[in-house]
Design an enzyme around this catalytic site. Structure first.
Site, mmCIF file in Angstrom:
data_model
loop_
_atom_site.group_PDB
_atom_site.id
_atom_site.type_symbol
_atom_site.label_atom_id
_atom_site.label_comp_id
_atom_site.label_asym_id
_atom_site.label_seq_id
_atom_site.Cartn_x
_atom_site.Cartn_y
_atom_site.Cartn_z
ATOM 1 N N SER A 189 -3.994 3.806 12.584
ATOM 2 C CA SER A 189 -2.797 4.500 13.043
ATOM 3 C C SER A 189 -2.980 6.000 13.195
ATOM 4 O O SER A 189 -2.208 6.639 13.893
ATOM 5 C CB SER A 189 -1.657 4.231 12.079
ATOM 6 O OG SER A 189 -1.976 4.752 10.808
ATOM 7 N N HIS A 215 0.218 -1.532 13.757
ATOM 8 C CA HIS A 215 0.341 -0.702 14.955
ATOM 9 C C HIS A 215 -0.029 -1.466 16.223
ATOM 10 O O HIS A 215 -0.189 -0.869 17.287
ATOM 11 C CB HIS A 215 -0.489 0.572 14.809
ATOM 12 C CG HIS A 215 0.048 1.444 13.721
ATOM 13 N ND1 HIS A 215 1.044 2.361 13.924
ATOM 14 C CD2 HIS A 215 -0.231 1.470 12.395
ATOM 15 C CE1 HIS A 215 1.351 2.939 12.776
ATOM 16 N NE2 HIS A 215 0.588 2.419 11.834
ATOM 17 N N LYS A 247 8.119 -0.720 13.259
ATOM 18 C CA LYS A 247 7.516 0.179 14.243
ATOM 19 C C LYS A 247 7.850 -0.331 15.652
ATOM 20 O O LYS A 247 8.962 -0.135 16.094
ATOM 21 C CB LYS A 247 6.049 0.382 13.921
ATOM 22 C CG LYS A 247 5.932 1.200 12.604
ATOM 23 C CD LYS A 247 4.580 1.335 11.976
ATOM 24 C CE LYS A 247 4.713 2.085 10.640
ATOM 25 N NZ LYS A 247 3.488 2.113 9.857
HETATM 26 C C1 LIG Z 1 3.311 2.027 8.360
HETATM 27 C C2 LIG Z 1 2.149 1.198 7.924
HETATM 28 C C3 LIG Z 1 2.296 0.159 6.998
HETATM 29 C C4 LIG Z 1 3.575 -0.043 6.252
HETATM 30 O O1 LIG Z 1 4.566 -0.608 7.047
HETATM 31 P P1 LIG Z 1 6.099 -0.306 6.712
HETATM 32 O O2 LIG Z 1 6.827 -1.422 7.342
HETATM 33 O O3 LIG Z 1 6.415 1.035 7.264
HETATM 34 O O4 LIG Z 1 6.222 -0.315 5.218
HETATM 35 C C5 LIG Z 1 1.230 -0.671 6.739
HETATM 36 N N1 LIG Z 1 0.041 -0.493 7.353
HETATM 37 C C6 LIG Z 1 -0.144 0.524 8.221
HETATM 38 C C7 LIG Z 1 -1.469 0.675 8.869
HETATM 39 C C8 LIG Z 1 0.892 1.403 8.522
HETATM 40 O O5 LIG Z 1 0.697 2.422 9.353
#
Ligand SMILES: *Cc1c(COP(=O)(O)O)cnc(C)c1O
Length: 431
Positions: free
Chosen positions: A216, A244, A275
């Site tokens: 990410s 992502h 996301k």
């Molecule tokens: C944001 C993120 C998470 C966590 O996800 P959330 O639903 O925001 O808790 C897990 N892995 C990666 C790579 C992330 O960027």
């Protein structure tokens, strides 16, 4: 600035609240000192986090309101992980209105004790289908899905060696650590080193390779097929964080695994609903038995109230919409290409990224924060600085997340603001 005063605009960070006090018992001093020393340390490293206090404008993404010193400013958001603005999509918002009118606000319990609503059941089926797996399991966040699943697998597979990419997200690292078993770390995407580690563990010892499909902060992809080849050769399970990727890649939004036609080769796929899907929550998809064991053993799944059915209804609408519509995905990728081209043309240090994520290298935490402060205060452009520990020290950066609604004008505005700031602060041009 006092907490909760009008001036703070409701922000939660106390900058200079008076210490509790003169008539505190002396033993308290050691606690107070530890707390203020820890805060002083993050400040002195230039990585004290200040949250921007905003409200997004429904139907007008990426425009938002920014609350500062009792005033409201119009801003453009360039760092949202609501990549496709599904969080404001009419089908999502309507589904949530309908659900709240049907069942009210909360789920009322853990999954085991009255908190499994029909929305949860339907969403788990939908997510299993999205990844072409037998079953899926919902968590209250992606963070918890990684932490709970990896720590549980470590416990039910005694001696299991967790083999983890060095750039893995904090939630995977926490899960592996909490699992308490042996772990090995390989250099980012380095297949030779991964093979070396796999070969050094006896074939009959259980192993799990944990990695992300899209990283990410750099925006690069994992060589998923190669990782699966190695897993098969050395009897390992594969655990892939598609946080992502889901919603953004593949004909149905199944992620990079779907795009690369390797979804069936990955044992456990983990994703977020916060996301690209624009709401909140996390999940894993795998075989029925594996889902059943995590459901039965993971405390982060068992001992917490399930997601609000209102959220789940919105997620369901979002997942279903992105399964059948590629419009949003196509627009995102087109906008990301346009942004990268404009930044490159302006000789700004874009870090090479094959994905929708657009990082710009600054390389210093204090300068990074200065850039984003200037963007926000002087240009009404909101980009959060990305500093250690999210990225390694010395690679501090801006992380831009273009979406379908970042117009050519918005891109031109951003590039021109960055050019001005780059000159003002005498920053390095080449990445
Ligand atoms: C944001 C993120 C998470 C966590 O996800 P959330 O639903 O925001 O808790 C897990 N892995 C990666 C790579 C992330 O960027």
């Amino acid at each position: 600035m006092a907490v909760g005063s009008d001036k703070s605009g409701g922000n939660t960070q106390a900058t200079n609240v008076a210490p509790l006090g003169h008539n505190e018992p002396p033993y308290r001093r050691m606690y107070n000192k530890a707390v203020s020393d820890a805060l002083a340390a993050v400040r002195s490293e230039g990585r004290y986090r200040v949250f921007a206090d905003i409200k997004r404008n429904l139907g007008d993404f990426p425009n938002a309101r920014y609350f500062k010193d009792g005033e409201t400013h119009d801003i453009t958001v360039w760092c949202s992980n609501d990549y496709l603005s599904m969080g404001q999509h009419a089908v999502v918002v309507e589904a949530m209105h309908k659900a709240i009118d049907d069942v009210g606000a909360g789920s009322g319990g853990t999954r085991n004790i009255s908190g499994t609503t029909h929305y949860h059941v339907e969403l788990e089926r939908e997510l299993a289908d999205l990844h072409q797996k037998e079953a899926a399991l919902l968590f209250t966040s992606g963070f918890i899905s990684n932490d709970a699943t990896l720590s549980t697998l470590a416990k039910i597979l005694p001696g299991c060696v967790m083999i983890s990419d060095e750039m893995n997200h904090a939630s995977m690292i926490d899960g592996i650590r909490r699992g308490g078993g042996p772990k090995r770390i390989f250099r980012h995407n380095d297949m030779d080193e991964l093979e070396g580690i796999l070969a050094s563990v006896p074939l009959e010892t259980p192993k799990i390779i944990a990695f992300e499909s899209v990283y990410s902060m750099d925006g690069d992809f994992a060589p998923i097929a190669k990782i699966c080849d190695l897993a098969e050769k050395y009897n390992a399970l594969t655990y892939m964080d598609e946080v992502h990727g889901v919603g953004l890649y593949g004909p149905n939004g199944g992620g990079v695994g779907e795009r690369d036609k390797v979804m069936d080769r990955v044992d456990i796929i983990e994703g977020t609903l916060a996301k690209a899907f624009g709401v909140m929550g996390g999940y894993i998809a795998a075989t029925s038995e594996l889902i059943d064991v995590v459901r039965s053993y993971a405390s982060g799944f068992i001992f917490t109230t399930s997601l609000s059915p209102v959220l789940v209804a919105g997620i369901l609408a979002s997942v279903r919409h992105l399964k059948s519509s590629s419009r949003e995905r196509d627009a995102l990728h087109e906008r990301a290409d346009a942004l990268k081209a404009a930044l490159t043309k302006a000789d700004l240090p874009v870090m090479p990224s094959p994905s929708h994520i657009v990082p710009i290298l600054v390389g210093d935490p204090v300068l990074c924060k200065q850039v984003t402060d200037k963007l926000l205060d002087e240009f009404g452009i909101y980009v959060q600085p990305i500093n250690y520990p999210t990225v390694p020290k010395g690679t501090e950066r801006l992380r831009l997340t273009p979406g379908p609604f970042h117009s050519d004008e918005k891109i031109a505005e951003l590039v021109s603001a960055l050019e001005t700031i780059w000159i003002d602060l005498k920053l390095r041009r080449a990445a």
